[in-house]
Write an enzyme that holds these catalytic residues in place. Structure first.
Site, PDB file in Angstrom:
ATOM      1  CB  SER A  37      34.292  35.699  -6.567  1.00 13.83           C
ATOM      2  OG  SER A  37      33.524  35.411  -7.719  1.00 13.83           O
ATOM      3  CE1 TYR A  58      36.048  30.444  -5.953  1.00 14.24           C
ATOM      4  CE2 TYR A  58      34.215  31.459  -7.125  1.00 14.24           C
ATOM      5  CZ  TYR A  58      35.540  31.462  -6.742  1.00 14.24           C
ATOM      6  OH  TYR A  58      36.357  32.501  -7.129  1.00 14.24           O
TER       7      TYR A  58
END
Length: 274
Positions: free
Chosen positions: A144, A157
């Site tokens: 990400s 995350y």
């Protein structure tokens, strides 16, 4: 959009998190290249729906919950029953948009297991298997843009995706000059169910403007894989943002992330068990 040529017809790919979003889009992209597929996720009905859109190739479905300990090894054994895996797409993952102390440990433990531990377990199985085989092989790990900095309200995350990025880049370098190529993909915001499941959504215009369709990310991922790229960030705006954070102090970059992502929604949806 750039095009690519390949000789992947008849190869077999294992795609995790293939029931929707980026995973489903990658499965369809591989199918257009003649790659046979093993699709896995927790929702069998959703996997069947995706499989129906992957025309002209053999598609197998293995239902698995990679958020559970030892699920990765059982999945790997099941995926290899009818033939070896030539392409591993580690896409499965989830996150939540909340302060760290507002989420119970069970969800955090599942996040760590799914985003990191199971990914590493599958990577190890793949690498060990490929030692005894010849011919090109590809591993793609989905990280990400959050891998480039700390992200308040998505602390765990973003940290898990930083792990995926560093792990993937190191594997790429270790296998330089071998038939195995490892590519890390770092998407920004993507039009998937991730945002609703994470409790996010109150984003700034910057976040919304940089959001891409999963098909765009899938094409960029497969192109980077075939080109043997170490890391790819799909989308010009996302490329600029991941480069720009290098010019900021880490504290200021963290504050910027808070402004871009806005505030969490009032209620965090329950984590589905199906």
């Amino acid at each position: 959009m750039k095009t690519y040529t390949s000789n992947l017809k008849g190869k077999r790919a294992l795609v995790t998190g293939a029931s929707s979003g980026i995973g489903a889009a990658i499965a369809r992209e591989l199918a257009t290249l003649g790659v046979d597929l093993v699709l896995t996720a927790r929702r069998h009905d959703a996997l069947e729906a995706v499989a129906a859109t992957c025309k002209g190739v053999k598609v197998e479905i293995v239902t698995a919950d990679l958020g559970q300990p030892d699920a990765a090894h059982a999945l790997w054994e099941a995926a290899n029953v009818t033939g070896p895996i030539d392409i591993l797409i580690n896409n499965a993952g989830f996150g939540y948009f909340r302060r760290f102390d507002e989420v119970d440990w069970a969800r955090d433990a599942e996040l760590i297991q799914l985003n990191m531990t199971s990914l590493v377990a599958l990577a190890r199985c793949f690498v060990d298997t490929r030692k005894a085989k010849t011919g090109p092989a590809y591993m793609v790990n989905i990280a990400s843009t959050g891998a480039y900095q700390s992200v308040p309200n998505m602390a765990l995350y973003a940290a898990s995706k930083a792990f995926v990025r560093n792990f993937s880049e190191a594997l790429h370098d270790e296998h330089q000059g071998t038939p195995l190529s490892v590519t890390c993909v770092c998407p920004g915001g993507t039009e998937t169910a991730f945002h609703a499941a994470s409790g996010g959504g109150d984003y700034s215009w910057i976040a919304n403007a940089s959001t891409k369709r999963p098909e765009f990310v899938a094409h960029a991922a497969i192109l980077a894989m075939l080109c043997g790229q170490r890391t790819v960030v799909p989308g010009l705006f996302n490329q600029l943002s991941t480069f720009g954070v290098r010019l900021l102090t880490r504290r200021f970059a963290s504050r910027v992330a808070t402004q871009v992502l806005g505030q969490p929604r009032f209620e965090l949806p329950a984590r589905s068990t199906t």
